[in-house]
Design an enzyme around this catalytic site. Structure first.
Site, PDB file in Angstrom:
ATOM      1  N   GLU A 250      34.668  39.396  45.431  1.00  0.00           N
ATOM      2  CA  GLU A 250      35.051  40.750  45.007  1.00  0.00           C
ATOM      3  C   GLU A 250      34.398  41.816  45.889  1.00  0.00           C
ATOM      4  OE1 GLU A 250      34.482  41.170  40.774  1.00  0.00           O
ATOM      5  OE2 GLU A 250      36.033  39.681  40.351  1.00  0.00           O
TER       6      GLU A 250
ATOM      7  N   GLU B 136      38.248  32.711  40.130  1.00  0.00           N
ATOM      8  CA  GLU B 136      37.523  33.119  38.918  1.00  0.00           C
ATOM      9  C   GLU B 136      38.540  33.393  37.834  1.00  0.00           C
ATOM     10  OE1 GLU B 136      34.078  35.554  40.101  1.00  0.00           O
ATOM     11  OE2 GLU B 136      34.324  36.541  38.165  1.00  0.00           O
TER      12      GLU B 136
HETATM   13  C1  GAL Z   1      33.633  39.130  38.022  1.00  0.00           C
HETATM   14  C2  GAL Z   1      32.482  38.896  38.971  1.00  0.00           C
HETATM   15  C3  GAL Z   1      31.452  37.986  38.371  1.00  0.00           C
HETATM   16  C4  GAL Z   1      31.121  38.417  36.978  1.00  0.00           C
HETATM   17  C5  GAL Z   1      32.384  38.433  36.173  1.00  0.00           C
HETATM   18  C6  GAL Z   1      32.203  38.754  34.707  1.00  0.00           C
HETATM   19  O1  GAL Z   1      34.389  40.218  38.367  1.00  0.00           O
HETATM   20  O2  GAL Z   1      32.952  38.339  40.151  1.00  0.00           O
HETATM   21  O3  GAL Z   1      30.287  37.974  39.151  1.00  0.00           O
HETATM   22  O4  GAL Z   1      30.554  39.679  37.017  1.00  0.00           O
HETATM   23  O5  GAL Z   1      33.242  39.390  36.723  1.00  0.00           O
HETATM   24  O6  GAL Z   1      33.436  38.769  34.045  1.00  0.00           O
END
Ligand code: GAL
Length: 885
Positions: free
Chosen positions: A491, A573
């Site tokens: 990100e 993710e």
């Molecule tokens: C994402 C990020 C992670 C964590 C996650 C929580 O956007 O890459 O490190 O913060 O959100 O939902």
């Protein structure tokens, strides 16, 4: 095991090196390594010994010494990266007296007897207390900031003609600067990097004072970073002509079940003042997973090459062999993680062995197929992954072999076959375990580049250090069979800009020049096709946008697939569902297959700082697991997902920025207790395992009497029938894009709920929950009855608060007192409740949702019984005996 161990390597014995790298648990491993090492030939070997023990430590909240990376150390530390600079400008060590020479902590005469005695790996912040000044909950409210000094006499190292002596630090948080005998040797600022320092010029006989300074600024991380020398530290002694640091590179360009080509590059470094003629020979052995050492059969030998290595230079030799009928490495359960060991011997002109070095690798092929996903050895492997932070719950960031292995065992039990090291390089042993246990890994380096997420994160280092950190990371991890992709950014704030694209291209070029056998990936949460970063990496990695963030089903998969028809897509993710283990909030709102709760929602109890364990509620960018599954199934070309996260972790307690210490994202809580979600993933990921799991518990108080209390079932079956107090509530079929069975109109009355799951018409699995009685006793169990008396191995002791019939009381919160008798100690306690601010070392711990955990360590050299007892007012206590062996 009894570290520090002295590993002396020769042809057979050289595997001591690798064994030591993985042998921070298990007496059995230590015995093996001792035996393997004992057979070694000291004359021709290098030594790699643990120097984890016997340190003195002090933390300072104010700068105690006038030193600082920015103000005076930087120019002296930058040259440390030179070995990893190809594109950029190498740095010259300044002349004159290095900083710190006048600081008493670096001097032999300094009396450190008042400092704390510590063994490494060490995390100075984990003991707390919580509520550390100026530390946000996102960093876990623990005292990570400040300057930490570590000191140790390095009697193991001594000046010896013709020898090089190196200090290998697997990770120190952060801005490490190292002095030996009062002289600044060097350092490395990125806290997740492994690095080597050459101590040779600074050694004085065998009485040497090593001093290490770390410095953690405020606002350096979005999560709990830990603090201190939190990974293993090694002393390596070798002939001054030796295999370089990360000096081998094994690749397998052609692989079939009949035959495989293994290419090997060996880099030889001559730190002496004369040119040296060196013979380089490498033999390949199968790795014996049961004994954790190389087998005796030589399956291939590289042709001996003789090179002249000029003084002060490095030279590489390249070779290629064919291994017939190779035992391929592949992820479990459908494949087997077979490994090989390449044993390299350097000989001098008179034939004497001058160095030995082992490289463990796997023979396997990887293909990244845009229409299908990942193929390992030609077989499609749908990726069932989790993202993983580096902390180990109540043990903090301090690496522990057993604690890490336990996490991976639990993930494997759930059906995980892929790991993402979010968002930084892991401990080296993590990848060794992944190789051995058969996971594939997305190995990640950065959370930011030039634009910050928090003030003092890696953005302040990027310009000076990104090339060195990137090349060092690739060289360290390139021989791991488990690693299938290099992620060079999560990100990244500049992901949609033209500048970001330019930067990404330069990083991609570095990776390609260094390690072209794996594809690269980035984790993109907002960039769109054709803008910024997606054009650059090989694999399209999408955070949340594939399934459609929040309530939307507008998947980004089709647009990316259309724009990049040749690139594999994976969900780097997913989900970010939040839940508090064992806590159910009513009414249950949200249809798991169509929408999820977003923002403060009925599933969140903001006053209590809890989120409902119906496993439906996510922040605005997230989605229920069910919705992610459905979107993955609708777009079958997607290679799979990495769920955020496998375990709860310290810090980032979204959605409660105040009042909580640890995350709610985990499928498993911080103590290692499974949330209900564990079974939702297991049902999908281990479809052939007969299992069914009911929720919620069925022991509510009067306030739920006769009220609607939905019952959900996670099962690998395709049909299920629910019975409430013996009465059927109907048999349901799991329809396409449904992943749970729901009976949303059940009315609570005490008694029993039971589910019978079916597959293909036959009974497949059952589960039941009954209304329990009052808490009566403590049921104490341990994960392993015997642990090693090595001062490192751990026993995880679970206390369940149970009723007179032995059933867990699901909302029990009794205050439990732990006590230990025998040669060991209670390292920490926990209960998985993100709101619990009791310091982790406390032997007093309230149960949470029926459970509490104590982590026990046997003393160094302990043999015999360790008894851990648990007591609570008004309850019959319990105990468990652990054997230290
Ligand atoms: C994402 C990020 C992670 C964590 C996650 C929580 O956007 O890459 O490190 O913060 O959100 O939902």
């Amino acid at each position: 095991m009894a570290p520090p161990m002295r590993a002396i390597s020769s042809v057979r014995g050289l595997f001591c090196l690798a064994l030591l790298a993985v042998s921070t648990t298990g007496r059995s491993v230590a015995r093996l390594s001792t035996r393997a090492c004992a057979s070694a030939n000291a004359a021709g070997g290098r030594e790699r010994i643990s120097i984890n023990d016997g340190w003195r430590f002090s933390r300072f909240t104010e700068n105690p010494d006038g030193l600082s990376y920015e103000d005076n150390l930087k120019e002296w530390i930058l040259p440390q990266g030179n070995d990893f600079i190809v594109n950029g400008t190498k740095h010259t060590r300044p002349s004159g007296t290095a900083p710190g020479a006048d600081v008493e902590y670096v001097q032999a005469f300094f009396d450190d007897s008042a400092w704390e005695k510590v063994n490494l790996p060490h995390d100075w912040a984990i003991k707390g207390p919580f509520g550390a000044p100026n530390i946000s909950t996102s960093e876990g409210s623990l005292p990570v900031n400040g300057v930490g000094w570590y000191r140790r006499n390095l009697s193991e190292a001594e000046t010896a003609a013709g020898k090089s002596v190196f200090l290998d630090i697997d990770g120190a948080m952060s801005y490490a600067a190292v002095w030996l005998n009062g002289e600044l040797v060097g350092g490395w600022p990125y806290g997740y990097a492994s690095f080597r320092l050459d101590l040779t010029p600074y050694l004085k006989g065998s009485d040497n004072t090593l001093a290490i300074r770390l410095d953690n600024p405020l606002d350096s991380s979005r999560w709990y970073p830990g603090a201190g020398i939190y990974r293993n530290v090694w002393l390596v002694t070798a002939d001054e002509t030796h295999v370089s640091q990360y000096g081998t590179y094994a690749t397998t360009p052609e692989v079939t079940s009949e035959s495989a080509t293994v290419n090997l590059v060996v880099s030889v470094e001559n730190k002496g003042s004369l040119s040296r003629q060196v013979g380089v020979v490498t033999k390949v052995y199968p790795y014996d997973a049961a004994l954790r050492e190389p087998g005796s059969e030589v399956v291939a030998s590289f042709t001996k090459q003789v090179i002249n290595v000029a003084a002060g230079t490095k030279q590489s030799v390249r070779g290629s062999v064919t291994v017939t009928d190779p035992l391929l490495w592949g992820p479990v359960p459908s494949q087997t993680p077979n490994l090989y060991v390449a044993m390299t011997t350097l000989t001098g002109s008179n034939g004497t062995v001058i160095d030995t070095y082992s490289t463990r690798f796997g023979i396997r092929s990887i293909e990244y197929v845009a229409e299908q996903g990942l193929l390992v050895n030609g077989e499609h492997v749908y990726l069932q992954g989790t993202c993983n932070h580096h902390d180990l719950g109540s043990l903090g960031a301090a690496f522990n072999y057993r604690a890490t292995h336990r996490q991976l065992e639990m993930l494997q039990e759930m059906g995980v076959n892929a790991l993402r090291t979010s968002h930084n390089p892991p401990a080296p042993e993590f990848l060794e375990m992944a190789d051995e246990m058969g996971f594939v890994v997305m190995d990640e380096l950065f959370d930011v580049w030039l634009e910050p997420k928090v003030t003092n994160d890696y953005n302040v280092l990027f310009a000076d250090w990104h090339e060195a950190d990137l090349r060092s990371f690739l060289r360290r991890d390139r021989n791991h069979a488990s690693v299938v992709a290099w992620s060079f950014g999560n990100e990244i704030p500049e992901q949609s800009s033209a500048d970001g694209r330019t930067l990404a291209r330069s990083l991609q070029a570095i990776i390609l020049s260094e390690e072209p056998t794996r594809q690269t990936s980035l984790a993109l949460n907002s960039a769109k096709p054709g803008t910024g970063l997606p054009d650059t990496a090989d694999i399209i990695g999408l955070n949340y946008q594939g399934e459609g963030q929040g309530t939307t089903f507008e998947s980004a998969f089709p647009a990316f697939h259309a724009q990049y028809p040749d690139k594999m897509i994976w969900s780097t993710e997913t989900s970010s569902v939040l839940s508090t283990r064992g806590t159910y909030i009513f009414p249950v709102v949200g249809n798991s297959s169509t929408t999820v709760g977003v923002g403060p929602s009925p599933g969140w109890d903001e006053a209590a700082l809890t989120v409902s364990a119906y496993e439906l509620y996510a922040p605005s960018w997230g989605s229920s697991p069910d919705k992610v599954f459905a979107q993955q199934d609708r777009y079958p070309y997607v290679a799979g997902e990495f769920v955020w996260t496998g375990f709860d972790y310290l810090g980032e307690p979204t959605p409660y920025d105040t009042g909580a210490r640890s995350s709610y994202f985990g499928i498993i809580d911080l103590a290692g207790f499974k949330k209900d979600r564990f079974y939702l993933y297991q049902a999908r990921w281990r479809a052939n395992l007969p299992m069914a799991h009911l929720l919620p518990h069925w022991s509510f108080g009067a306030e739920r009497m006769n009220r609607t209390t939905p019952v959900h079932v996670f099962s690998s079956g395709d049909e299920a029938e629910l019975f409430v107090n013996g009465v059927s509530k109907g048999r349901k079929v799991k329809e396409e894009y449904e992943y749970r069975f729901r009976w949303d109109d059940v009315v609570y009355t005490p008694g029993e709920i039971k589910v019978v799951a079916y597959k293909d018409g036959a009974v497949w699995a059952e589960d039941s929950k009954r209304t329990v009685g009052a808490a009566a006793q403590l049921n104490v169990t341990v994960d392993r009855a015997t642990i090693d008396g090595d001062g490192r191995d751990l026993a995880f002791v679970t206390v369940a608060v149970v009723d007179a019939d032995g059933d867990v009381v699901p909302e029990a919160a009794n205050a439990i007192t732990f006590a230990l008798e025998g040669p060991g100690e209670i390292v920490s306690t926990d209960n998985g409740d993100p709101r619990d601010m009791t310091p982790f070392p406390s032997p007093e711990r309230n149960a949470f949702s029926g459970y509490a955990l104590a982590i026990v360590r046997a003393d160094r050299g302990a043999v015999g019984e360790i008894t851990l007892s648990a007591s609570a007012d008004g309850l019959v206590g319990g105990e468990v005996v652990v054997q230290a062996a």
